[in-house]
Write an enzyme that holds these catalytic residues in place. Structure first.
Site, PDB file in Angstrom:
ATOM      1  N   GLY A 159     -13.414  -1.765  -7.422  1.00  0.00           N
ATOM      2  CA  GLY A 159     -14.751  -1.209  -7.192  1.00  0.00           C
ATOM      3  C   GLY A 159     -14.878  -0.344  -5.956  1.00  0.00           C
ATOM      4  O   GLY A 159     -15.978  -0.178  -5.441  1.00  0.00           O
ATOM      5  N   GLY A 160     -13.756   0.233  -5.465  1.00  0.00           N
ATOM      6  CA  GLY A 160     -13.828   1.092  -4.280  1.00  0.00           C
ATOM      7  C   GLY A 160     -14.371   0.282  -3.105  1.00  0.00           C
ATOM      8  O   GLY A 160     -14.130  -0.927  -3.012  1.00  0.00           O
ATOM      9  N   SER A 200      -7.903   0.861   2.922  1.00  0.00           N
ATOM     10  CA  SER A 200      -8.342   0.349   1.627  1.00  0.00           C
ATOM     11  C   SER A 200      -9.552  -0.560   1.807  1.00  0.00           C
ATOM     12  O   SER A 200      -9.885  -0.962   2.927  1.00  0.00           O
ATOM     13  CB  SER A 200      -7.193  -0.441   1.005  1.00  0.00           C
ATOM     14  OG  SER A 200      -7.629  -1.131  -0.144  1.00  0.00           O
ATOM     15  N   SER A 201     -10.189  -0.876   0.691  1.00  0.00           N
ATOM     16  CA  SER A 201     -11.256  -1.895   0.693  1.00  0.00           C
ATOM     17  C   SER A 201     -10.861  -3.095  -0.156  1.00  0.00           C
ATOM     18  O   SER A 201     -11.680  -3.991  -0.388  1.00  0.00           O
ATOM     19  CB  SER A 201     -12.547  -1.311   0.116  1.00  0.00           C
ATOM     20  OG  SER A 201     -12.968  -0.232   0.878  1.00  0.00           O
ATOM     21  N   ASP A 246      -7.806   8.243  -0.117  1.00  0.00           N
ATOM     22  CA  ASP A 246      -8.499   7.190   0.653  1.00  0.00           C
ATOM     23  C   ASP A 246      -8.413   7.473   2.155  1.00  0.00           C
ATOM     24  O   ASP A 246      -9.052   6.787   2.956  1.00  0.00           O
ATOM     25  CB  ASP A 246      -7.914   5.795   0.355  1.00  0.00           C
ATOM     26  CG  ASP A 246      -8.633   5.116  -0.807  1.00  0.00           C
ATOM     27  OD1 ASP A 246      -9.553   5.727  -1.389  1.00  0.00           O
ATOM     28  OD2 ASP A 246      -8.289   3.971  -1.132  1.00  0.00           O
ATOM     29  N   GLN A 261      -3.758   7.771  -4.136  1.00  0.00           N
ATOM     30  CA  GLN A 261      -4.268   6.911  -3.063  1.00  0.00           C
ATOM     31  C   GLN A 261      -4.485   7.661  -1.741  1.00  0.00           C
ATOM     32  O   GLN A 261      -5.259   7.222  -0.897  1.00  0.00           O
ATOM     33  CB  GLN A 261      -3.287   5.753  -2.852  1.00  0.00           C
ATOM     34  CG  GLN A 261      -3.922   4.452  -2.430  1.00  0.00           C
ATOM     35  CD  GLN A 261      -4.759   3.794  -3.500  1.00  0.00           C
ATOM     36  OE1 GLN A 261      -5.983   3.763  -3.400  1.00  0.00           O
ATOM     37  NE2 GLN A 261      -4.128   3.276  -4.531  1.00  0.00           N
ATOM     38  N   ARG A 297       0.842  -1.195   0.000  1.00  0.00           N
ATOM     39  CA  ARG A 297       0.000   0.000   0.000  1.00  0.00           C
ATOM     40  C   ARG A 297       0.880   1.248   0.000  1.00  0.00           C
ATOM     41  O   ARG A 297       1.927   1.288   0.664  1.00  0.00           O
ATOM     42  CB  ARG A 297      -0.866  -0.021   1.253  1.00  0.00           C
ATOM     43  CG  ARG A 297      -1.895   1.099   1.365  1.00  0.00           C
ATOM     44  CD  ARG A 297      -2.981   0.978   0.361  1.00  0.00           C
ATOM     45  NE  ARG A 297      -4.181   1.741   0.721  1.00  0.00           N
ATOM     46  CZ  ARG A 297      -5.181   1.935  -0.117  1.00  0.00           C
ATOM     47  NH1 ARG A 297      -5.150   1.426  -1.343  1.00  0.00           N
ATOM     48  NH2 ARG A 297      -6.248   2.630   0.240  1.00  0.00           N
ATOM     49  N   THR A 318      -8.568   0.412 -10.683  1.00  0.00           N
ATOM     50  CA  THR A 318      -8.166  -0.768  -9.894  1.00  0.00           C
ATOM     51  C   THR A 318      -8.337  -2.048 -10.719  1.00  0.00           C
ATOM     52  O   THR A 318      -9.117  -2.097 -11.671  1.00  0.00           O
ATOM     53  CB  THR A 318      -8.932  -0.812  -8.549  1.00  0.00           C
ATOM     54  OG1 THR A 318      -8.764   0.434  -7.901  1.00  0.00           O
ATOM     55  CG2 THR A 318      -8.433  -1.904  -7.630  1.00  0.00           C
TER      56      THR A 318
HETATM   57  N1  GLU Z   1      -8.500   2.965  -3.601  1.00  0.00           N
HETATM   58  C1  GLU Z   1      -9.483   1.945  -3.415  1.00  0.00           C
HETATM   59  C2  GLU Z   1      -9.109   1.061  -2.240  1.00  0.00           C
HETATM   60  O1  GLU Z   1      -7.964   0.890  -1.965  1.00  0.00           O
HETATM   61  C3  GLU Z   1      -9.676   1.121  -4.628  1.00  0.00           C
HETATM   62  C4  GLU Z   1     -10.330   1.914  -5.706  1.00  0.00           C
HETATM   63  C5  GLU Z   1     -11.125   1.097  -6.681  1.00  0.00           C
HETATM   64  O2  GLU Z   1     -11.315  -0.073  -6.488  1.00  0.00           O
HETATM   65  O3  GLU Z   1     -11.602   1.625  -7.665  1.00  0.00           O
HETATM   66  O4  GLU Z   1      -9.967   0.528  -1.606  1.00  0.00           O
END
Ligand code: GLU
Length: 584
Positions: free
Chosen positions: A490-491, A468-469, A444, A441, A115, A404
């Site tokens: 997908g965030g 992060s997710s 986030d 990043q 990360r 992503t």
């Molecule tokens: N930055 C997001 C994360 O680390 C991922 C973004 C995405 O999946 O589009 O959770």
């Protein structure tokens, strides 16, 4: 014909004298720029080894390494380098990643944290405006302030030292060849470029992804990136050090500090200090399986395990896939899990994350008692899994629909990995250095450093990793054999996408592809989200009757999974993007 091939049809038609279906694509094999020949790649099924990735050229590069005797890690590195080139909107060496890895020889399950970290100049109020209010997302994301120190290359070097078989430099060969020889711009990427508002202004993007006039290049255009080929060569021969110290590092710092908008404070020593971290994965039981994911600073593994831990007292297998009752139960569990996620999860090197308490079976059973089959509980409050150390404000949300990437690999020795990789939003900070895009990043982090007088767990700080997710996931059967490798972009919706596919494969016994294709449904504790244009839409009234506040979401997942069955390996690649699974 798979959706991903449809994207390339106009190009393929032009390249080959005649076009008569998949078999003839083999005639284009010599031209590396387009989709690889599929005649001998057998998308979707394999006996020996397999890779599922977000772009056919990346999957092909990975498969080449597997055929050359490479390990899962070798395949992932080769594929990731190609993704840096062909999926520049999503991931790359200017960003970060998480990987969960299974070593079939000794049974070890490890996770790797690549990360991004905040530079020394970062501070908790960095994304507030002069009035102390959170800035708009793109106002903060575009430019230098949002760029975290990239972690991908250090992490890949670390996993290669642990699990690589082929020499490091050979893993860069497919990406160098494509960057120099060119690849064909897909219809999907051309569409993303056309809709993109900021990248056109970026030094380096014109003449590359756009014409010098600023017009978007047409689908089928040959895209070359000699600057990136040179960068790859330097990392191939000099290792991660060539990226973190020296000329490449200098150019990253110059791009960040010299950004026309939001110049950042990153310095050379921020890069030189960057370390990837090998962490214990988070694992928990789901019925007869063991599910392992990425722990903090990702919220992916813990939140997914909480959802699965809560739904396992319900007989989902007796329900039809994505039936309203199942959507109800999973969404209720997800709302409860997201309430905890927002309250407790951040960088474990900076705050005390009560991971053990959050995953405690008794705690999850008690939380699951809040799920009623008759009525949605609406918006949920966090539970008390241990001493509360901080309270996070809900993270800002934006449409991260095209960024992503996820790839899954199982090699011939049975080693498996799931890796999710990102430059955050589409084209990251929109800054480029040496042919690659730099992440954003740091957005986030919570833009608000405190909430109701209490510090927020996920506030920005020097050296800290934003929450992060990302949810790279491996599932094991009761004998300890890996049965599933999966993940998605997908965030914060990633958690729901991956959970859906895991339940689809394990409870509903769907094939990997069907589990990926299953309509997406999830809750982030702010209403129940179902995928637009799918069969789920007709269940909206039943869900609303149960008290759900239903919202429609776009088709933006990018699940890439491999399921190990008694008959061999099944690949599933998300037709909502350009993914494909190849194997032998
Ligand atoms: N930055 C997001 C994360 O680390 C991922 C973004 C995405 O999946 O589009 O959770």
């Amino acid at each position: 014909m798979p959706a991903m091939l449809m994207n390339f049809l106009p190009v393929v038609t032009r390249m080959c004298a005649v076009f008569a279906g998949v078999a003839l694509l083999g005639a284009c094999e010599a031209r590396l720029e387009g989709p690889p020949a599929v005649s001998d790649l057998k998308p979707g099924f394999a006996q020996k080894h397999m890779i599922a990735a977000a772009h056919p050229l990346a999957a092909k590069a990975g498969l080449t390494m597997l055929r050359d005797g490479g390990s899962a890690v070798d395949a992932a590195i080769a594929a990731q380098m190609v993704l840096t080139l062909v999926e520049p909107q999503s991931s790359g060496i200017g960003g970060g990643a998480f990987m969960v890895h299974f070593n079939a020889t000794n049974g070890a399950i490890d996770s790797y944290d690549g990360r991004e970290t905040a530079p020394a100049s970062a501070h908790p109020r960095m994304f507030l405006d002069t009035q102390g209010k959170p800035r708009g997302f793109f106002d903060a994301a575009v430019g230098g302030t949002s760029v975290g120190v990239p972690g991908l290359i250090r992490m890949l070097e670390m996993v290669h030292k642990d699990h690589g078989k082929l020499p490091w430099h050979t893993l860069f060969a497919p990406a160098v060849k494509l960057a120099e020889g060119g690849f064909l711009l897909s219809k999907r990427l051309a569409g993303i470029l056309e809709r993109e508002r900021y990248l056109r202004e970026t030094p380096g993007a014109q003449g590359y992804l756009y014409h010098l006039s600023g017009a978007t290049k047409a689908p089928g255009s040959v895209i070359k990136n000699p600057a990136l080929a040179d960068t790859f060569r330097q990392i191939a021969s000099g290792g991660a050090r060539a990226f973190y110290e020296g000329a490449i590092a200098k150019d990253i710092v110059a791009a960040v500090r010299g950004a026309a908008k939001n110049p950042g404070g990153m310095r050379l020593d921020d890069l030189a200090r960057y370390r990837a971290v090998k962490r214990k994965p988070v694992c928990g039981p789901y019925r007869s399986w063991l599910v392992c994911g990425m722990g903090p600073p990702s919220s992916g593994g813990v939140t997914m395990l909480q959802i699965l831990g809560m739904v396992q007292d319900f007989d989902l297998a007796s329900m039809a896939p994505a039936a309203p009752a199942a959507v109800h139960i999973v969404s209720e569990a997800s709302a409860l899990a997201f309430a905890d996620r927002n309250a407790y999860i951040g960088d474990p090197d900076f705050i005390k994350v009560p991971t053990t308490g959050l995953l405690n079976a008794g705690y999850l059973r008690a939380r699951a008692k809040h799920i009623s089959l008759q009525k949605s509980g609406g918006r949920r409050q966090p539970g008390a899994p241990g001493a509360r150390t901080a309270f996070t404000g809900a993270a800002q949300q934006t449409d991260k629909g095209h960024s992503t990437t996820h790839l899954s690999v199982i090699d011939g020795d049975g080693n498996a990995l799931a890796m999710t990789s990102s430059i955050e939003t589409i084209f990251g900070s929109r800054l480029m250095a040496r042919g690659f895009l730099l992440n954003n990043q740091l957005t986030d982090f919570s833009f608000r450093p405190d909430h109701r007088g209490q510090p927020v767990a996920n506030h920005a700080a020097p050296g800290k990793r934003p929450r992060s997710s990302m949810s790279p996931t491996l599932v094991f059967d009761d004998k300890g054999d890996v049965v599933l490798a999966i993940g998605s972009p997908g965030g914060s919706r990633i958690i729901g996408y991956v959970t859906k596919a895991v339940i689809g494969a394990l409870d509903w016994k769907l094939s990997m592809q069907d589990a990926v294709d299953l309509p997406n449904f999830l809750s982030r504790n702010r209403g129940t989200e179902i995928e637009r244009g799918t069969a789920l839409e007709k269940h909206r009234p039943s869900l609303e009757a149960l008290g759900h506040q239903v919202k429609l979401i776009s088709r933006h997942s990018g699940l890439q999974g491999i399921l190990k069955t008694s008959k061999g390996l099944q690949g599933g690649a998300d037709g909502r993007r350009e993914g494909v699974a190849y194997g032998d």
